[in-house]
Design a protein around this motif. Structure first.
Motif, PDB file in Angstrom:
ATOM      1  N   ALA A 240      10.713   2.327  -5.272  1.00 42.66           N
ATOM      2  CA  ALA A 240      11.058   1.185  -6.115  1.00 42.66           C
ATOM      3  C   ALA A 240      10.153   1.068  -7.332  1.00 42.66           C
ATOM      4  CB  ALA A 240      10.992  -0.101  -5.286  1.00 42.66           C
ATOM      5  N   ARG A 241       8.895   1.474  -7.185  1.00 35.72           N
ATOM      6  CA  ARG A 241       7.954   1.356  -8.298  1.00 35.72           C
ATOM      7  C   ARG A 241       6.907   2.456  -8.199  1.00 35.72           C
ATOM      8  NH1 ARG A 241       3.658  -3.659  -8.978  1.00 35.72           N
ATOM      9  NH2 ARG A 241       2.365  -2.721 -10.621  1.00 35.72           N
ATOM     10  N   ILE A 242       6.648   3.111  -9.316  1.00 39.45           N
ATOM     11  CA  ILE A 242       5.598   4.130  -9.397  1.00 39.45           C
ATOM     12  C   ILE A 242       4.833   3.903 -10.688  1.00 39.45           C
ATOM     13  CG2 ILE A 242       5.046   6.593  -9.441  1.00 39.45           C
ATOM     14  CD1 ILE A 242       7.763   7.152  -8.144  1.00 39.45           C
ATOM     15  N   ASP A 243       3.553   3.616 -10.572  1.00 44.25           N
ATOM     16  CA  ASP A 243       2.685   3.463 -11.731  1.00 44.25           C
ATOM     17  C   ASP A 243       1.608   4.549 -11.670  1.00 44.25           C
ATOM     18  OD1 ASP A 243       4.026   1.143 -12.551  1.00 44.25           O
ATOM     19  OD2 ASP A 243       2.771  -0.118 -11.272  1.00 44.25           O
ATOM     20  N   HIS A 261       9.553   0.535  -1.061  1.00 46.16           N
ATOM     21  CA  HIS A 261      10.709  -0.328  -0.779  1.00 46.16           C
ATOM     22  C   HIS A 261      10.414  -1.727  -1.308  1.00 46.16           C
ATOM     23  CE1 HIS A 261      12.231   2.877   1.793  1.00 46.16           C
ATOM     24  NE2 HIS A 261      11.043   2.908   2.365  1.00 46.16           N
ATOM     25  N   GLU A 262      11.213  -2.160  -2.256  1.00 45.75           N
ATOM     26  CA  GLU A 262      10.952  -3.428  -2.928  1.00 45.75           C
ATOM     27  C   GLU A 262      10.940  -4.607  -1.968  1.00 45.75           C
ATOM     28  OE1 GLU A 262      12.589  -5.837  -6.882  1.00 45.75           O
ATOM     29  OE2 GLU A 262      13.714  -4.143  -6.051  1.00 45.75           O
ATOM     30  N   ASN A 263      11.791  -4.600  -0.955  1.00 44.09           N
ATOM     31  CA  ASN A 263      11.925  -5.741  -0.049  1.00 44.09           C
ATOM     32  C   ASN A 263      11.166  -5.559   1.258  1.00 44.09           C
ATOM     33  OD1 ASN A 263      13.700  -7.101  -1.848  1.00 44.09           O
ATOM     34  ND2 ASN A 263      15.395  -5.805  -1.114  1.00 44.09           N
ATOM     35  N   MET A 264      10.256  -4.608   1.292  1.00 47.16           N
ATOM     36  CA  MET A 264       9.458  -4.375   2.502  1.00 47.16           C
ATOM     37  C   MET A 264       7.996  -4.642   2.172  1.00 47.16           C
ATOM     38  SD  MET A 264       9.238  -0.935   4.882  1.00 47.16           S
ATOM     39  CE  MET A 264      11.015  -0.947   5.127  1.00 47.16           C
ATOM     40  N   ALA A 265       7.325  -5.376   3.026  1.00 45.59           N
ATOM     41  CA  ALA A 265       5.934  -5.752   2.766  1.00 45.59           C
ATOM     42  C   ALA A 265       4.964  -4.740   3.352  1.00 45.59           C
ATOM     43  CB  ALA A 265       5.653  -7.137   3.352  1.00 45.59           C
ATOM     44  N   ASP A 266       3.837  -4.609   2.677  1.00 41.56           N
ATOM     45  CA  ASP A 266       2.665  -3.893   3.182  1.00 41.56           C
ATOM     46  C   ASP A 266       2.851  -2.384   3.337  1.00 41.56           C
ATOM     47  OD1 ASP A 266       1.690  -6.438   3.307  1.00 41.56           O
ATOM     48  OD2 ASP A 266       1.759  -6.607   5.489  1.00 41.56           O
ATOM     49  N   GLU A 267       3.872  -1.810   2.671  1.00 40.26           N
ATOM     50  CA  GLU A 267       4.024  -0.354   2.767  1.00 40.26           C
ATOM     51  C   GLU A 267       3.593   0.331   1.470  1.00 40.26           C
ATOM     52  OE1 GLU A 267       6.800   0.814   0.604  1.00 40.26           O
ATOM     53  OE2 GLU A 267       6.563  -1.287   0.069  1.00 40.26           O
ATOM     54  N   GLU A 268       3.143  -0.466   0.509  1.00 47.03           N
ATOM     55  CA  GLU A 268       2.679   0.116  -0.748  1.00 47.03           C
ATOM     56  C   GLU A 268       1.365   0.866  -0.518  1.00 47.03           C
ATOM     57  OE1 GLU A 268       4.372  -4.047  -1.469  1.00 47.03           O
ATOM     58  OE2 GLU A 268       2.910  -3.116  -0.124  1.00 47.03           O
ATOM     59  N   ARG A 269       1.123   1.837  -1.372  1.00 44.18           N
ATOM     60  CA  ARG A 269      -0.168   2.512  -1.322  1.00 44.18           C
ATOM     61  C   ARG A 269      -0.503   3.088  -2.688  1.00 44.18           C
ATOM     62  NH1 ARG A 269      -0.107   8.441   1.536  1.00 44.18           N
ATOM     63  NH2 ARG A 269       1.913   9.205   0.817  1.00 44.18           N
ATOM     64  N   GLY A 270      -1.784   3.246  -2.903  1.00 48.71           N
ATOM     65  CA  GLY A 270      -2.240   3.808  -4.167  1.00 48.71           C
ATOM     66  C   GLY A 270      -3.481   4.654  -3.943  1.00 48.71           C
ATOM     67  N   PHE A 271      -3.914   5.301  -5.024  1.00 41.51           N
ATOM     68  CA  PHE A 271      -5.091   6.156  -4.934  1.00 41.51           C
ATOM     69  C   PHE A 271      -5.795   6.122  -6.278  1.00 41.51           C
ATOM     70  CE2 PHE A 271      -7.476  10.176  -4.612  1.00 41.51           C
ATOM     71  CZ  PHE A 271      -7.994  10.040  -3.334  1.00 41.51           C
ATOM     72  N   VAL A 272      -7.111   6.240  -6.253  1.00 41.50           N
ATOM     73  CA  VAL A 272      -7.889   6.288  -7.478  1.00 41.50           C
ATOM     74  C   VAL A 272      -8.884   7.435  -7.406  1.00 41.50           C
ATOM     75  CG1 VAL A 272      -9.575   4.625  -6.583  1.00 41.50           C
ATOM     76  CG2 VAL A 272      -9.375   4.966  -9.057  1.00 41.50           C
ATOM     77  N   ILE A 273      -9.035   8.147  -8.517  1.00 37.10           N
ATOM     78  CA  ILE A 273     -10.030   9.203  -8.659  1.00 37.10           C
ATOM     79  C   ILE A 273     -11.046   8.760  -9.706  1.00 37.10           C
ATOM     80  CG2 ILE A 273     -10.476  11.525  -9.557  1.00 37.10           C
ATOM     81  CD1 ILE A 273      -7.928  12.472  -8.343  1.00 37.10           C
ATOM     82  N   ARG A 274     -12.317   8.839  -9.350  1.00 35.92           N
ATOM     83  CA  ARG A 274     -13.397   8.551 -10.290  1.00 35.92           C
ATOM     84  C   ARG A 274     -14.369   9.725 -10.308  1.00 35.92           C
ATOM     85  NH1 ARG A 274     -12.556   3.529  -7.818  1.00 35.92           N
ATOM     86  NH2 ARG A 274     -14.025   4.022  -6.153  1.00 35.92           N
ATOM     87  N   ASN A 275     -14.947   9.925 -11.471  1.00 31.78           N
ATOM     88  CA  ASN A 275     -16.057  10.880 -11.593  1.00 31.78           C
ATOM     89  C   ASN A 275     -15.699  12.288 -11.123  1.00 31.78           C
ATOM     90  OD1 ASN A 275     -17.670   8.647 -12.381  1.00 31.78           O
ATOM     91  ND2 ASN A 275     -18.096   8.189 -10.241  1.00 31.78           N
TER      92      ASN A 275
END
Length: 279
Positions: A240-243, A261-275
């Motif tokens: 539903a969303r990709i940033d 899934h836009e209508n499903m809670a708590d299944e989102e995930r992300g990742f960050v790379i530093r340094n």
């Protein structure tokens, strides 16, 4: 101007025989090609060539920047262009207006090339471009890079492919980065970790957070190549969303967030790379 030169030989051994009957003078023959020398300029392109499915002609540019020229030691009468990837391919054979020993690259201005097949899926494709002689000999022109095929150059898919290609072109195999997952998880699962990659493979994952001395399930931390696979999977699943924010110099994703899934809670995930540092 710097020039790179490549030489290839035909995989077919050709012999030319002439039979002369009494009183008959044979017509002059043009020998078939058995070798080609191609030269291209040496500009460096950050990105692979990108072409639009169903709108652009089958591409014969060397890459995103360079131009070139191929000289055969005999004549060719046709050119075969094959693009292959994602378990799909397109092959076209184009007859030349006259036998020739020289082809400028790109050569779409001297031959009529069809459009890229509208049914091909987006992705990265290899290209094999071959000169064909009157005797059926074939000789590849070994100067053509892979090409990225997309439906919309401004799409998320095109952006992922473009930056993945940029990362691969940098050939960074050994590097260390600090990374963290963003999810509805215990704090220990969102803690910073120092990830060491050698030869493109993760060899160690260590905590970078004093409050979390041991990183649970360290296999969650992967190489940059595998992070691109996560993004591609999200695209394939029509998330539903990709940033995504990329490092523009090296192409790797500095951070991303996926809501599957836009209508499903708590299944989102992300990742960050530093340094991220490389050796």
């Amino acid at each position: 101007m710097n020039i790179r030169r490549y030489i290839a030989r035909s995989g077919v051994l050709l012999t030319l025989g002439i039979t002369v009957a009494c009183g008959i003078v044979p017509s002059p023959t043009v020998p078939d090609a058995s070798e080609v020398a191609c030269g291209v300029t040496e500009a460096y392109s950050d990105d692979y060539l990108m072409a639009v499915i169903g709108k652009d002609a089958v591409p014969t540019q060397v890459d995103d920047i360079n131009i070139g020229n191929c000289e055969f030691d005999g004549a060719i009468i046709a050119v075969r262009v094959q693009i292959a990837g994602n378990r799909e391919s397109q092959t076209v054979v184009v007859d030349l207006s006259a036998p020739t020993r020289e082809l400028p690259v790109p050569f779409h201005r001297i031959v009529n090339l069809p459009l890229i097949d509208a049914d091909l899926p987006a992705g990265r494709y290899t290209r094999t471009i071959t000169g064909i002689t009157a005797g059926g000999g074939e000789i590849d022109m070994p100067i053509f890079e892979d090409v990225l095929l997309v439906r919309d150059p401004g799409s998320l898919q095109a952006d992922v492919l473009r930056h993945q290609g940029r990362w691969e072109r940098r050939r960074v195999a050994n590097y260390v980065y600090t990374g963290a997952w963003n999810c509805f998880c215990p704090i220990s699962y969102t803690a910073d970790a120092e990830v060491t990659v050698r030869g493109g493979v993760v060899v160690s994952v260590a905590s970078a957070d004093p409050a979390v001395p041991n990183i649970p399930d360290p296999e969650r931390f992967v190489s940059v190549k595998a992070l691109f696979a996560v993004l591609q999977s999200a695209l394939d699943e029509n998330a539903a969303r990709i940033d995504v924010t990329y490092n523009e110099e090296f192409g790797y994703p500095e951070q991303f967030f996926v809501d599957y899934h836009e209508n499903m809670a708590d299944e989102e995930r992300g990742f960050v790379i530093r340094n991220l540092t490389y050796q």
